[in-house]
Design a protein around this motif. Sequence first.
Motif, short mmCIF file in Angstrom:
data_model
loop_
_atom_site.label_atom_id
_atom_site.label_comp_id
_atom_site.label_asym_id
_atom_site.label_seq_id
_atom_site.Cartn_x
_atom_site.Cartn_y
_atom_site.Cartn_z
N GLY A 282 0.81 -1.21 0.00
CA GLY A 282 0.00 0.00 0.00
C GLY A 282 0.84 1.25 0.00
O GLY A 282 0.58 2.20 -0.76
N VAL A 283 1.89 1.27 0.82
CA VAL A 283 2.77 2.44 0.86
C VAL A 283 3.55 2.56 -0.45
O VAL A 283 3.79 3.67 -0.93
N GLY A 284 3.96 1.41 -1.03
CA GLY A 284 4.64 1.48 -2.32
C GLY A 284 3.79 2.15 -3.39
O GLY A 284 4.30 2.83 -4.27
N TRP A 285 2.47 1.99 -3.28
CA TRP A 285 1.55 2.65 -4.22
C TRP A 285 1.27 4.08 -3.79
O TRP A 285 1.27 5.00 -4.61
N LEU A 286 1.05 4.30 -2.49
CA LEU A 286 0.70 5.64 -2.00
C LEU A 286 1.81 6.65 -2.19
O LEU A 286 1.54 7.85 -2.35
N GLN A 287 3.08 6.19 -2.18
CA GLN A 287 4.17 7.14 -2.29
C GLN A 287 4.25 7.78 -3.68
O GLN A 287 4.97 8.76 -3.87
N ASN A 288 3.51 7.24 -4.63
CA ASN A 288 3.41 7.88 -5.94
C ASN A 288 2.33 8.96 -5.97
O ASN A 288 2.21 9.68 -6.96
N ILE A 289 1.56 9.05 -4.88
CA ILE A 289 0.45 10.00 -4.82
C ILE A 289 0.69 11.08 -3.77
O ILE A 289 0.48 12.27 -4.04
N PHE A 290 1.15 10.67 -2.59
CA PHE A 290 1.33 11.60 -1.48
C PHE A 290 2.82 11.83 -1.20
O PHE A 290 3.64 10.95 -1.51
N PRO A 291 3.17 12.96 -0.60
CA PRO A 291 4.57 13.20 -0.22
C PRO A 291 5.08 12.10 0.72
O PRO A 291 4.39 11.72 1.67
N LYS A 292 6.27 11.63 0.44
CA LYS A 292 6.83 10.51 1.21
C LYS A 292 7.08 10.90 2.66
O LYS A 292 6.97 10.07 3.57
N ARG A 293 7.44 12.15 2.91
CA ARG A 293 7.72 12.57 4.28
C ARG A 293 6.45 12.51 5.14
O ARG A 293 6.51 12.17 6.32
N VAL A 335 10.24 1.35 4.81
CA VAL A 335 11.37 1.10 3.91
C VAL A 335 11.15 1.63 2.49
O VAL A 335 12.04 2.29 1.94
N PRO A 336 9.98 1.37 1.84
CA PRO A 336 9.81 1.91 0.48
C PRO A 336 9.97 3.43 0.38
O PRO A 336 10.72 3.91 -0.48
N PRO A 337 9.31 4.25 1.24
CA PRO A 337 9.52 5.69 1.12
C PRO A 337 10.93 6.13 1.50
O PRO A 337 11.48 7.07 0.90
N THR A 338 11.54 5.46 2.48
CA THR A 338 12.90 5.82 2.87
C THR A 338 13.88 5.55 1.74
O THR A 338 14.70 6.40 1.38
N SER A 339 13.81 4.35 1.16
CA SER A 339 14.71 4.02 0.05
C SER A 339 14.41 4.87 -1.18
O SER A 339 15.34 5.29 -1.89
N ALA A 340 13.14 5.16 -1.43
CA ALA A 340 12.79 6.00 -2.57
C ALA A 340 13.32 7.43 -2.39
O ALA A 340 13.75 8.06 -3.37
#
Length: 417
Positions: A282-293, A335-340
């Motif tokens: 879900g976060v892997g998908w959401l990080q393309n829509i919302f700010p990762k921070r 991890v996905p938003p941090t690595s991205a």
Amino acid sequence: MTTTTGELRPAPGIIGWRTPLVIIICGCAIALLSFGPRSSVGFFIQPMGRDLALGRDVFGLALALQNLLWGLGQPVAGAIADRFGVLRVMVVGALLYAGGLLMMRYATTPLSLDLSAGVLIGFGLSGCSFNLVLSAFSKLLPPERRGIALGAGTAAGSFGQFLFAPFGVALIDNVGWQSALIVFACLMLLIIPLSLALATPPATTAANAPVVEQQSFRTALAEAFGHRSYVLLVLGFFTCGFQLAFITVHLPAYLSDRGVSAQTGGWVIAAIGLFNIIGSLGVGWLQNIFPKRYILSVIYFTRALSILVFISFPITTFSAIMFGAVTGLTWLSTVPPTSALVALMFGTRWFATLYGFAFVSHQVGGFLGVWLGGIVFEAFGSYTPIWWLAVLFGVLSALINLPIVEAPVARPVAQPA
């Protein structure tokens, strides 16, 4: 598209039989295998402690060393993988991991436990865990597939937790902890053939390559640690490690102390792994829509709130499993938003190295969470102070991530002669 972030592209023909689907499947299988045993290690504390007459502080130190050395070894493994390719690092890591599990089966003293569960498994994880899988994904897959691939790789680690927690409990109950460790060691050797699909080419720099692709190791580190947003990201990641490691190692014993059966404890850890699959994807998908921070901030605050609620009410089977489910949604979803963010800020040229240093912070937190958990319990007979510390760190990390700037680092543009 410019190369202002120093992004390396796979050499021509590097994919071949290794299509993106094959790379993702093999990488996810490696993440599943490598994350499984270390997430089940908490179930070995009580049976090994009874047989070997060792206290929880002894196990706490050994597993704290594992977390610390996993973190300290990660930048080294990442730098070697960035320079010479991922394959050889993963092979060595898998051999160390399997050797550590095998040596742990024959451990009889605190020192032998520190060397096996601590040193060998710790360094083994730094060479074959999901961190290098994510690095290979970033280097081998096209940009449009990286977001979901990073989420899938993280989710696969959680699925390993979901599978190995009840599997480990069943092995311990039926064949004993000694045989369970041997089975785990044999399974780690499967990482070696799977890693062939994740082989990355050695780094080469052409004479006419852009300046950012010629960036040296030292320059990359100086740039990263001089960048305010990277430092904030690294500091926030400390909390993730503290909470995850403490819960992974001490939650089974904590539940047992309150009358919850070992089988239920296994399903609580499994629930964390299962629901983290949903959270990571879900976060892997959401990080393309919302700010990762903002995503990171919400994750850390949610964790703090769930811990607060969990320790404030009587522990039952239902509340334990619910805690596992809520915790799972935020477990490795950092991890996905941090690595991205690392790839966004600095590109993929030194991705494994820079993410590795962020992971050091994560594992220093893990070291303290496991170690302090054992010390505090032996001293006071309770984990309560550590639970409250986990709540405090969660709130602080939620605030720390808010000022992060999500943009490539500003670099001077080389002028023609």
